[in-house]
Motif scaffolding. Structure first.
Motif, PDB file in Angstrom:
ATOM      1  N   SER A 221      14.045  11.144  -5.861  1.00 42.46           N
ATOM      2  CA  SER A 221      13.074  12.137  -5.399  1.00 42.46           C
ATOM      3  C   SER A 221      13.225  12.236  -3.874  1.00 42.46           C
ATOM      4  O   SER A 221      13.752  11.314  -3.243  1.00 42.46           O
ATOM      5  CB  SER A 221      11.649  11.719  -5.791  1.00 42.46           C
ATOM      6  N   PRO A 222      12.755  13.339  -3.269  1.00 44.13           N
ATOM      7  CA  PRO A 222      12.967  13.497  -1.818  1.00 44.13           C
ATOM      8  C   PRO A 222      12.454  12.295  -1.020  1.00 44.13           C
ATOM      9  O   PRO A 222      13.071  11.892  -0.031  1.00 44.13           O
ATOM     10  CB  PRO A 222      12.181  14.766  -1.487  1.00 44.13           C
ATOM     11  N   ALA A 223      11.335  11.709  -1.416  1.00 40.50           N
ATOM     12  CA  ALA A 223      10.847  10.485  -0.767  1.00 40.50           C
ATOM     13  C   ALA A 223      10.652   9.425  -1.848  1.00 40.50           C
ATOM     14  O   ALA A 223      10.279   9.752  -2.975  1.00 40.50           O
ATOM     15  CB  ALA A 223       9.530  10.753  -0.054  1.00 40.50           C
ATOM     16  N   PRO A 224      10.881   8.140  -1.535  1.00 42.35           N
ATOM     17  CA  PRO A 224      10.728   7.109  -2.572  1.00 42.35           C
ATOM     18  C   PRO A 224       9.281   6.951  -3.049  1.00 42.35           C
ATOM     19  O   PRO A 224       9.032   6.837  -4.241  1.00 42.35           O
ATOM     20  CB  PRO A 224      11.213   5.829  -1.880  1.00 42.35           C
ATOM     21  N   VAL A 225       8.320   6.924  -2.105  1.00 45.34           N
ATOM     22  CA  VAL A 225       6.951   6.593  -2.526  1.00 45.34           C
ATOM     23  C   VAL A 225       5.930   7.288  -1.629  1.00 45.34           C
ATOM     24  O   VAL A 225       6.155   7.456  -0.432  1.00 45.34           O
ATOM     25  CB  VAL A 225       6.743   5.051  -2.555  1.00 45.34           C
TER      26      VAL A 225
ATOM     27  N   ALA B  30      -3.364  15.716  -1.863  1.00 45.69           N
ATOM     28  CA  ALA B  30      -2.313  15.705  -0.837  1.00 45.69           C
ATOM     29  C   ALA B  30      -1.021  16.173  -1.492  1.00 45.69           C
ATOM     30  O   ALA B  30      -0.393  15.418  -2.243  1.00 45.69           O
ATOM     31  CB  ALA B  30      -2.140  14.296  -0.277  1.00 45.69           C
ATOM     32  N   SER B  31      -0.623  17.409  -1.194  1.00 41.50           N
ATOM     33  CA  SER B  31       0.545  17.965  -1.905  1.00 41.50           C
ATOM     34  C   SER B  31       1.825  17.187  -1.575  1.00 41.50           C
ATOM     35  O   SER B  31       2.800  17.255  -2.317  1.00 41.50           O
ATOM     36  CB  SER B  31       0.717  19.446  -1.566  1.00 41.50           C
ATOM     37  N   GLU B  32       1.817  16.376  -0.487  1.00 44.29           N
ATOM     38  CA  GLU B  32       2.999  15.554  -0.159  1.00 44.29           C
ATOM     39  C   GLU B  32       3.345  14.604  -1.305  1.00 44.29           C
ATOM     40  O   GLU B  32       4.489  14.167  -1.427  1.00 44.29           O
ATOM     41  CB  GLU B  32       2.756  14.672   1.078  1.00 44.29           C
ATOM     42  N   CYS B  33       2.347  14.281  -2.133  1.00 42.21           N
ATOM     43  CA  CYS B  33       2.606  13.347  -3.241  1.00 42.21           C
ATOM     44  C   CYS B  33       3.625  13.928  -4.217  1.00 42.21           C
ATOM     45  O   CYS B  33       4.247  13.178  -4.980  1.00 42.21           O
ATOM     46  CB  CYS B  33       1.323  13.016  -3.993  1.00 42.21           C
ATOM     47  N   LEU B  34       3.798  15.257  -4.203  1.00 45.57           N
ATOM     48  CA  LEU B  34       4.757  15.878  -5.122  1.00 45.57           C
ATOM     49  C   LEU B  34       6.204  15.609  -4.696  1.00 45.57           C
ATOM     50  O   LEU B  34       7.134  15.912  -5.431  1.00 45.57           O
ATOM     51  CB  LEU B  34       4.516  17.396  -5.202  1.00 45.57           C
ATOM     52  N   ARG B  35       6.395  15.004  -3.514  1.00 47.87           N
ATOM     53  CA  ARG B  35       7.758  14.701  -3.041  1.00 47.87           C
ATOM     54  C   ARG B  35       8.262  13.345  -3.540  1.00 47.87           C
ATOM     55  O   ARG B  35       9.434  13.011  -3.337  1.00 47.87           O
ATOM     56  CB  ARG B  35       7.803  14.679  -1.506  1.00 47.87           C
ATOM     57  N   ALA B  36       7.393  12.552  -4.137  1.00 48.46           N
ATOM     58  CA  ALA B  36       7.779  11.179  -4.475  1.00 48.46           C
ATOM     59  C   ALA B  36       7.662  10.917  -5.979  1.00 48.46           C
ATOM     60  O   ALA B  36       6.667  11.298  -6.599  1.00 48.46           O
ATOM     61  CB  ALA B  36       6.898  10.192  -3.716  1.00 48.46           C
ATOM     62  N   ALA B  37       8.665  10.250  -6.557  1.00 47.83           N
ATOM     63  CA  ALA B  37       8.586   9.895  -7.987  1.00 47.83           C
ATOM     64  C   ALA B  37       7.536   8.810  -8.209  1.00 47.83           C
ATOM     65  O   ALA B  37       6.958   8.711  -9.288  1.00 47.83           O
ATOM     66  CB  ALA B  37       9.949   9.426  -8.483  1.00 47.83           C
ATOM     67  N   THR B  38       7.306   7.981  -7.177  1.00 42.67           N
ATOM     68  CA  THR B  38       6.320   6.905  -7.314  1.00 42.67           C
ATOM     69  C   THR B  38       5.149   7.158  -6.382  1.00 42.67           C
ATOM     70  O   THR B  38       5.348   7.516  -5.210  1.00 42.67           O
ATOM     71  CB  THR B  38       6.948   5.540  -6.938  1.00 42.67           C
ATOM     72  N   VAL B  39       3.932   6.961  -6.898  1.00 39.41           N
ATOM     73  CA  VAL B  39       2.738   7.134  -6.072  1.00 39.41           C
ATOM     74  C   VAL B  39       1.867   5.886  -6.248  1.00 39.41           C
ATOM     75  O   VAL B  39       1.639   5.429  -7.375  1.00 39.41           O
ATOM     76  CB  VAL B  39       1.955   8.405  -6.489  1.00 39.41           C
ATOM     77  N   HIS B  40       1.426   5.329  -5.126  1.00 44.61           N
ATOM     78  CA  HIS B  40       0.563   4.135  -5.153  1.00 44.61           C
ATOM     79  C   HIS B  40      -0.882   4.563  -4.905  1.00 44.61           C
ATOM     80  O   HIS B  40      -1.185   5.166  -3.867  1.00 44.61           O
ATOM     81  CB  HIS B  40       0.990   3.152  -4.055  1.00 44.61           C
ATOM     82  N   LEU B  41      -1.770   4.206  -5.835  1.00 48.12           N
ATOM     83  CA  LEU B  41      -3.159   4.662  -5.759  1.00 48.12           C
ATOM     84  C   LEU B  41      -4.093   3.468  -5.611  1.00 48.12           C
ATOM     85  O   LEU B  41      -4.224   2.661  -6.531  1.00 48.12           O
ATOM     86  CB  LEU B  41      -3.522   5.412  -7.052  1.00 48.12           C
ATOM     87  N   GLY B  42      -4.703   3.381  -4.440  1.00 49.58           N
ATOM     88  CA  GLY B  42      -5.612   2.245  -4.245  1.00 49.58           C
ATOM     89  C   GLY B  42      -6.357   2.330  -2.926  1.00 49.58           C
ATOM     90  O   GLY B  42      -7.206   1.498  -2.651  1.00 49.58           O
ATOM     91  N   GLY B  43      -6.013   3.323  -2.105  1.00 48.80           N
ATOM     92  CA  GLY B  43      -6.733   3.480  -0.847  1.00 48.80           C
ATOM     93  C   GLY B  43      -6.248   2.531   0.224  1.00 48.80           C
ATOM     94  O   GLY B  43      -5.049   2.327   0.403  1.00 48.80           O
ATOM     95  N   THR B  44      -7.194   1.924   0.923  1.00 48.60           N
ATOM     96  CA  THR B  44      -6.858   1.135   2.112  1.00 48.60           C
ATOM     97  C   THR B  44      -6.289  -0.240   1.759  1.00 48.60           C
ATOM     98  O   THR B  44      -6.385  -0.693   0.612  1.00 48.60           O
ATOM     99  CB  THR B  44      -8.124   0.880   2.943  1.00 48.60           C
TER     100      THR B  44
END
Ligand SMILES: Cc1cc2nc3c(=O)[nH]c(=O)nc-3n(C[C@H](O)[C@H](O)[C@H](O)COP(=O)(O)OP(=O)(O)OC[C@H]3O[C@@H](n4cnc5c(N)ncnc54)[C@H](O)[C@@H]3O)c2cc1C
Length: 473
Positions: free
Chosen positions: A86-90, A303-317
């Motif tokens: 994907s364009p960005a890893p995460v 955050a539409s930037e999330c569409l650039r990454a195959a992996t997304v980490h969800l947990g906040g701070t």
């Protein structure tokens, strides 16, 4: 002429297949016995929701496979494996509606991380620039005198610290949050030693080799490995669960892609009492609760930037992720769990019917937990993608027990083959590593060094150890 030696490999996960290939390359006659109807262990793809949707039952994102010294030595591309980047890893979304995106290129990451860019690049660059020297050292048992002592001393100096200590060098909450998500792959508390090493390894792989997915899913990696194996005349015998080594006479050596508890069950009559005791003391880690989704549309990220990454980490701070991981590490379900999510169909249309999508998500839970984490897991996704539930066409949830039914190595839902704290990092599963107390029996799963993840290096090193003892290496 010396008789050809015969080897049996029990289990066809990535490590079992790597072991079988390394043994076959050395000229041994190899049989591979797999309990399940399909090879691959936690690297399999299947239909779990609706017709036309393909889901990775276990692993889905492959930095360690792409960076594996052994897998890289095999012609996997010629055998059908294609990595997709994907364009960005995460990406790591935050409550303000933006996301921190880790760019693959280290220089681009330095710029995008702003005030922390230099600190990030200085920390990662030596290992990114020297990945080909670093990977074989880090993906093997620890040795007192490494082949690249300066590089490894530098890694050890930073990496032995906790993630909490490492983030002290970052000024921005955003970079600290990003690093927390990477370090949480360790299943350790973020204040524990080695959690920093995991964070660094994840970041270094992102820059050095990327975090690719496999076109058509995990099964295509397994199929490529099986295809390489077939060039040596070896085919995996599926639906062949081994209950006891006594049923397998006639082999010069047996390599077991199983965890210590299973080894005790299938090989106890072959193992010394003291070795059995050591295996009994092996500690399993947290489990996971996993959900696969068939989606009508892409995930509606704020955050539409999330569409650039195959992996997304969800947990906040950082603090939120640390609290969630700390709870599960101490046997309690997290209030709002840290969720690891992959969205492969955005980059690989073969995963879903035209215009439709898939998602893969899991959170950490206490080993063997029976809690239904689905509502909390989806609450965490909705936090960063309001309306997510509305795009879900179907879902399939796996509790830790369900995962273990699919693959006996996932004991209590532990996907890493046992805790990797300092003790079990060095003595994994015992000081003997791949060897056991029986001269002709080896263990080659993720419960041996270097541990969990799809890289095949446990299998490769176990095979090298067995070959050395047979005088066939
Ligand atoms: C939900 C999930 C998500 C993951 N995500 C990732 C990821 O994105 N990236 C990554 O790198 N790693 C990931 N992992 C971890 C990775 O998949 C494992 O660390 C890796 O598969 C370990 O390989 P292995 O060969 O040691 O064991 P496994 O892959 O577990 O294979 C063991 C095999 O042995 C067989 N077996 C067991 N007992 C017997 C018996 N008695 N007789 C015959 N056969 C037997 C099993 O059926 C299985 O096929 C994930 C795992 C899971 C479950």
């Amino acid at each position: 002429m010396a008789a050809i030696k015969k080897a049996c490999v029990i289990g066809s996960g990535p490590n079992g297949l790597a072991a079988a290939i390394a043994l076959a390359q050395a000229g041994l006659q190899v049989d591979v016995l797999e309990a399940e109807p399909t090879p691959g262990g936690a690297a399999r793809t299947m239909g779990l929701t609706l017709p036309g949707f393909l889901h990775d039952f276990g692993s889905a994102v492959y930095p360690l496979a792409a960076g594996s010294p052994f897998f890289s030595s095999l012609p996997l591309r010629d055998h059908g494996l294609e990595w997709i980047h994907s364009p960005a890893p995460v990406a790591h979304p935050l409550d303000d509606g933006t996301a921190v995106v880790l760019e693959r290129d280290l220089q681009a990451a330095r710029i995008s991380l702003g005030a922390d860019g230099d600190a990030w690049a200085n920390l990662m660059r030596p290992f990114v620039d020297h990945w080909l020297e670093f990977a074989p050292e880090v993906l093997r048992p620890v040795r007192l005198i490494p082949r690249h002592p300066l590089l490894m001393a530098r890694f050890g100096l930073s990496a032995l610290f906790s993630a909490e200590a490492i983030v002290q060098r970052f000024r921005s909450e955003r970079t600290r949050a990003l690093f927390a998500g990477l370090a949480a792959h360790s299943f350790l508390g973020l204040d524990e030693p080695l959690s920093g090493a995991f964070g660094m390894l994840m970041a270094v792989t992102a820059h050095a080799v990327g975090w690719p997915i496999a076109r058509s899913g995990a099964q295509s990696l397994t199929s490529a490995l099986c295809s390489v194996l077939s060039t040596f005349g070896v085919n995996v015998r599926t639906s062949s669960r081994v209950e006891s080594l006594a049923a397998l006479p006639g082999y010069d050596v047996t390599l077991c892609d199983v965890t210590p508890r299973q080894l005790l069950s299938i090989a106890s009559n072959r193992l010394s009492k003291s070795y059995q005791q050591q295996l009994t003391g092996f500690r399993y880690g947290e489990g996971v609760f996993k959900v696969d989704y068939a989606l009508r549309d892409p995930i509606p990220w704020k955050a539409s930037e999330c569409l650039r990454a195959a992996t997304v980490h969800l947990g906040g701070t950082f603090e939120e992720i640390a609290a969630a991981e700390n709870a599960t590490r101490h046997g309690k379900p997290a209030g709002l769990p840290f969720v690891l999510l992959a969205q492969p169909s955005l980059f690989d249309p073969s995963r879903a019917p035209a215009g439709k999508h898939t998602a893969w998500a899991y959170c950490h839970v206490p080993n063997g937990s029976k809690d239904d984490m689905l509502p909390k897991l989806e609450e965490q996704i909705e936090r960063f993608a309001p309306g997510f539930r509305k795009v879900v066409l179907a879902r399939h949830a796996f509790s830790p027990a369900d995962l273990e039914v699919m693959d006996a190595n996932l004991v209590g839902g532990d996907i890493a083959g046992g805790v990797i704290d300092i003790r079990q990092f060095i003595f994994r599963p015992t000081w003997r590593h791949y060897a056991t107390s029986a001269r002709d029996v080896y263990i080659c799963s993720a419960s041996t060094p270097p541990g969990g993840g799809v890289h095949g290096m446990c299998g490769y090193h176990a095979a090298r150890a067995a070959l050395a003892r047979l005088g066939a290496g």
